[in-house]
Design an enzyme around this catalytic site. Structure first.
Site, PDB file in Angstrom:
ATOM      1  N   CYS A 182      -6.705  -5.350 -32.570  1.00 32.85           N
ATOM      2  CA  CYS A 182      -6.195  -5.821 -31.289  1.00 32.85           C
ATOM      3  C   CYS A 182      -6.284  -4.708 -30.251  1.00 32.85           C
ATOM      4  O   CYS A 182      -6.579  -3.556 -30.579  1.00 32.85           O
ATOM      5  CB  CYS A 182      -4.735  -6.262 -31.428  1.00 32.85           C
ATOM      6  SG  CYS A 182      -4.523  -7.832 -32.289  1.00 32.85           S
TER       7      CYS A 182
ATOM      8  N   HIS B 132      -2.576  -7.303 -25.927  1.00 34.64           N
ATOM      9  CA  HIS B 132      -1.131  -7.489 -25.838  1.00 34.64           C
ATOM     10  C   HIS B 132      -0.418  -6.211 -25.423  1.00 34.64           C
ATOM     11  O   HIS B 132      -1.006  -5.133 -25.411  1.00 34.64           O
ATOM     12  CB  HIS B 132      -0.578  -8.020 -27.166  1.00 34.64           C
ATOM     13  CG  HIS B 132      -0.805  -7.130 -28.350  1.00 34.64           C
ATOM     14  ND1 HIS B 132      -0.010  -6.038 -28.630  1.00 34.64           N
ATOM     15  CD2 HIS B 132      -1.732  -7.187 -29.330  1.00 34.64           C
ATOM     16  CE1 HIS B 132      -0.430  -5.453 -29.737  1.00 34.64           C
ATOM     17  NE2 HIS B 132      -1.488  -6.129 -30.185  1.00 34.64           N
TER      18      HIS B 132
END
Length: 153
Positions: free
Chosen positions: A128, A112
């Site tokens: 992440c 992201h």
């Protein structure tokens, strides 16, 4: 808006076993490679998990989201109890940034954007992979649901 450093995204020679179209993340390098069909890859700088939060393996892109809202996972909420239950998409406080590619395997990890561009190139996350917002928009437009993602040391 923070300027993207020179060489934040570049085309490089790629030697590896991944098929064209695959995403390969090398956590030790803090780099993400989008493998091309001509012996090259587009290489992006990323932030990866802190040493105790890293994982390795093969997953795939499960979802594509534009300016996603973010709900902190239980572990992050435990460590940061003052976080709200949801931060709306597009908010400057939202750590997901401009785009998110959610990954298969339980829904807890994604590639992201970020609201902390200074973290790119570091070991910063809970697992992440963070990218500059301009870079995640570029990658988002190049891949689809089902794209293989290979996470290596």
């Amino acid at each position: 808006m923070v300027a993207i450093p020179v060489n934040a995204r570049e085309t490089v020679t790629y030697k590896g076993d991944a098929s064209p179209g695959a995403i390969v993340i090398k956590t030790k390098e803090r780099r993400l490679y989008l493998v091309q069909g001509d012996g090259t890859a587009i290489r992006y700088r990323v932030a990866v998990g802190k040493s105790s939060k890293q994982w390795l393996g093969e997953v795939e892109v499960e979802g594509k989201h534009v300016e996603p809202a973010w709900s902190p996972p239980d572990e992050i909420k435990r460590d940061n109890p003052s976080l709200p239950d949801v931060i709306p998409g597009g908010s400057p406080r939202n750590p997901m940034g401009a785009r998110a590619l959610t990954l298969s395997g339980g829904g807890q990890y994604a590639i992201h954007g970020t609201n902390r561009p200074d973290s790119i190139g570091t070991f910063a996350s809970y697992g992440c992979f963070r990218m500059f917002n301009d870079d995640i928009v570029d990658l988002f437009d190049r891949v689809g649901v089902g794209t293989p993602v290979i996470v290596l040391r």
